[in-house]
Each structure stands twice: as C-alpha cells, then as structure tokens.
Write a protein that holds these residues in place. Structure first.
Motif, PDB file in Angstrom:
ATOM      1  N   GLU A  31       0.596  -1.417   0.114  1.00 45.90           N
ATOM      2  CA  GLU A  31      -0.406   0.078  -0.004  1.00 45.90           C
ATOM      3  C   GLU A  31       1.027   1.743  -0.240  1.00 45.90           C
ATOM      4  O   GLU A  31       1.422   1.561   0.694  1.00 45.90           O
ATOM      5  CB  GLU A  31      -0.735  -0.243   1.092  1.00 45.90           C
ATOM      6  CG  GLU A  31      -2.137   1.399   1.253  1.00 45.90           C
ATOM      7  CD  GLU A  31      -2.728   1.227   2.652  1.00 45.90           C
ATOM      8  OE1 GLU A  31      -3.951   1.676   2.812  1.00 45.90           O
ATOM      9  OE2 GLU A  31      -1.939   0.512   3.844  1.00 45.90           O
ATOM     10  N   ASP A 209      -2.521   4.978  -2.968  1.00 52.19           N
ATOM     11  CA  ASP A 209      -4.044   4.462  -2.566  1.00 52.19           C
ATOM     12  C   ASP A 209      -4.861   4.656  -1.163  1.00 52.19           C
ATOM     13  O   ASP A 209      -6.435   4.816  -1.305  1.00 52.19           O
ATOM     14  CB  ASP A 209      -3.322   2.652  -2.378  1.00 52.19           C
ATOM     15  CG  ASP A 209      -2.455   2.186  -2.861  1.00 52.19           C
ATOM     16  OD1 ASP A 209      -3.484   2.156  -4.421  1.00 52.19           O
ATOM     17  OD2 ASP A 209      -1.414   1.963  -2.404  1.00 52.19           O
ATOM     18  N   ARG A 210      -4.080   5.612  -0.574  1.00 54.35           N
ATOM     19  CA  ARG A 210      -5.523   6.477   0.539  1.00 54.35           C
ATOM     20  C   ARG A 210      -4.948   7.440   1.347  1.00 54.35           C
ATOM     21  O   ARG A 210      -3.268   7.351   0.740  1.00 54.35           O
ATOM     22  CB  ARG A 210      -5.148   4.861   1.708  1.00 54.35           C
ATOM     23  CG  ARG A 210      -5.778   5.694   2.746  1.00 54.35           C
ATOM     24  CD  ARG A 210      -6.278   4.346   3.700  1.00 54.35           C
ATOM     25  NE  ARG A 210      -5.624   3.391   4.062  1.00 54.35           N
ATOM     26  CZ  ARG A 210      -4.561   3.957   5.037  1.00 54.35           C
ATOM     27  NH1 ARG A 210      -5.028   5.011   6.365  1.00 54.35           N
ATOM     28  NH2 ARG A 210      -3.445   3.239   5.340  1.00 54.35           N
ATOM     29  N   ASP A 224      -9.270   7.288   1.245  1.00 55.80           N
ATOM     30  CA  ASP A 224      -9.423   7.253  -0.540  1.00 55.80           C
ATOM     31  C   ASP A 224      -8.841   8.178  -1.464  1.00 55.80           C
ATOM     32  O   ASP A 224     -10.344   8.936  -0.876  1.00 55.80           O
ATOM     33  CB  ASP A 224      -9.982   6.081  -1.595  1.00 55.80           C
ATOM     34  CG  ASP A 224     -11.519   6.193  -1.361  1.00 55.80           C
ATOM     35  OD1 ASP A 224     -11.946   7.315  -1.229  1.00 55.80           O
ATOM     36  OD2 ASP A 224     -12.180   4.526  -1.625  1.00 55.80           O
TER      37      ASP A 224
END
Length: 357
Positions: A31, A209-210, A224
């Motif tokens: 991630e 991704d976040r 997100d």
C-alpha cells in the motif's frame, strides 16, 4: 490488501516545544499512503520519527511485528539498523560518489560485501533506467536522474518501509510529469509499505492508495481519494481539492451557514452539516438576479487572481467564497477589489453531508 494486519503499525507521539505530533498510522504491505497537510502540520516530523531520526515521546513504531521505537518499553532501533529506505526532498546524494557508489552505500551499511553491493546497485540503476549513468557524480545528473538515483538507493536495501519526503518538489513541471509516472511504476512494484509526504494534491492522488490529512499535529481526515475529495472536512482539505466548504446547521433542504445565510441544498439532512460547491458553480451579477438561482447573497470582491484559463474571484460577505469566472465576465462586470456584487449558486450545484463522523 489487509488493513487489519498492517505491515506498519505506528502511533507517532512527538513533543517539540509547544508543538505535539499525535498521529496514528497503519500501512499495509503493497500500500502507498500519502501524508498531506499545510506547512507546520507535522508531516516531516512524522517521517523523521519513522526513519529513527527523531525519537518518539510516546506511542510506538512497529514494522512487520518488530518494535522499532516504543518508549514505554525502552525499545529503540537505530536508523541504520531499520529496514527502512528514505528518499529525501533534496535527495542528499553524496557529491563525491558516483551514482553506482551512492546506490551501493545502503547495502554496504547493512553489512553486504562490496562486490554484492555493487551488483545490487547496478541492478537497481538498470531498473530505473540509469545503467549508462552509473559512473557519473550527482553534479553531472539532471534533477530527474538524481531523483531516480535516490529512489534506487532507498530500494536497494529491500526496505519493508519506503519513506518519500516531497520526492518531486525539486523538479520542473515537465520533468515532474515524467518522473511521477516513473515513480508510480516503481511504487506499484514495491512489496513493502510506502509513505509519501507531500503538499501537492496531484502527487498524492496519482501515487497513493489512501490519503491521511494532518493539521496541527493531528489527523483531520483519511480515506481513499474519492472519499476525501467528495467530502472534505476542513478548509485546508477543501482548498486542496478545489471546493468552497462551509459548516452549518441543516433542517431538511436548508442549511444555515456563516452569518445566518440560509442555503437551499439538493441533499436532505438534519443537524450539523457541511455544504460544498465548486468555484465554477458561483455566478456573479451586478444586481440581485431574478429567476432560477435560489441561493443569492450580496458580496464584496476581496481579490482577483488568474486561475488557469479563468480568473478566481475571492468574495467576502455572509460567507467567504471563491468564484471562477471568465476574463470576459471580469471585464463586463468591471470586477475590482472593494466592488459590491451579488453571488448565486444553484441548489443542484451544492453537496451537503453530515459534519459528524
């Protein structure tokens, strides 16, 4: 990607004089998380704490189940022994070493023999497209090339956690575009956790991704990109994604905001609420408009600035808003600071959502 079993599990508590950083942070394997916030929010302090360059006051840094820093147990792993790679904003390449030697430096510090370290470095320079620049020193590299050498150096130690501090900030616009795409490819292939510290929303939206938004040492919003951009929860986040944002009290399709202004909104809700709308949704008129716009109010022009192909007009009044208008409209309305106008926003152009949660 299992966020319930993160590769990085941290609670960063750092006291620096009157400033306190208090940020929980979890990042899964594979991630990429972007840490955003205004200057002074604590982004760099968080990165330095994770790298072991600044000890925690309290909390913990646990990576792959191993405590790297936990003051309550007096657990502390020095920077050079952490499975962490760092790409600094100014890259911090050693000026007297070649690109190859810069990349080999990390593995050597981790106890790898010279020959193996150089082979690893050669492999990484090939992967970032700089094999033919292996024997050049930093001053002989362009900004984009130096950034790629710094990335190769960070990745050459096979880090469980990759930290990137404003990695594209020093590049010009054209180089930034190409390097962002290259960086996206390498982050996608990185099996460990990655944390990107940036103030640039485009870097965050493309690479992460976040998003985790920090203000004054605290997390104010995370999620997100779609969630954060659709429902900003602070003025900083609203500016980041290009929206006007106001907090008020909702009663059905009416939200009272600012100095008692009642806005009619498309969404029905009750209680504390946010109302967001795009600057391009704000229409300006020399006199009070008649007809369809249900939300109108008197405003004063506070400033006019170029914004892409249009002009952004800052308005004071019962609420402070930004309006994007064409140069022709500015000329027609003779917009100058101090001028009185009427602002209008259609209910269908608004987005209201609960302030709680």
């Amino acid at each position: 990607m299992r966020l319930d079993a993160p590769l990085l599990d941290a609670h960063l508590v750092v006291d620096r004089g009157a400033f306190r950083l208090d940020v929980p942070l979890r990042v899964a394997a594979g991630e990429v998380v972007a840490l955003l916030g205004p200057n002074g929010a604590g982004k760099t302090t968080a990165l330095r704490a994770l790298a072991g360059l600044h000890p925690l006051t309290a909390g913990h840094v646990t990576l792959a189940g191993v405590d790297l820093d936990r003051p309550a147990r007096r657990a502390w792993v020095p920077t050079e022994r952490r499975p962490v790679g760092v790409v600094f904003q100014d890259y911090l390449l050693f000026p007297h070493l070649t690109a190859l030697e810069n990349v080999a430096f990390g593995p050597r510090r981790h106890g790898v023999d010279r020959r193996t370290a150089r082979e690893t470095a050669r492999s990484w320079l090939t992967r970032v497209g700089l094999a033919e620049h292996a024997h050049r020193r930093p001053r002989q590299l362009s900004g984009g090339q130096a950034q790629r050498v710094a990335l190769a150096r960070a990745l050459a130690v096979a880090p469980s956690l990759l930290l990137l501090d404003e990695p594209l900030a020093a590049l010009d616009a054209r180089t930034r575009l190409d390097t962002r795409a290259e960086l996206h490819r390498h982050l996608g292939a990185h099996p460990g956790a990655a944390l990107l510290v940036t103030h640039d929303p485009l870097d965050a939206l493309v690479l992460a991704d976040r998003l985790v938004i920090v203000e004054a040492g605290r997390v104010v919003q995370e999620g997100d990109a779609a969630t954060v951009t659709a429902r900003p929860r602070t003025e900083y986040v609203a500016r980041l994604v290009g929206l006007n944002l106001h907090r008020g009290r909702a009663d059905g399709h009416t939200v009272r905001v600012g100095d008692g202004l009642a806005l009619t909104v498309a969404d029905r809700l009750d209680g504390d609420a946010f109302v967001a709308f795009r600057p391009s949704a704000v229409a300006l008129h020399p006199t009070r408009p008649e007809g369809s716009p249900r939300n109108t109010w008197p405003a004063t022009v506070a400033g006019v600035q170029r914004h892409g192909d249009n002009l952004r007009v800052q308005l004071d009044g019962p609420i402070t808003v930004a309006a994007d208008v064409t140069p022709a409209a500015v000329a027609q309305l003779h917009l100058t600071p101090g001028q009185r106008v009427w602002a209008a926003v259609k209910a269908a152009e608004t987005h209201a959502y609960p302030a709680a949660g």
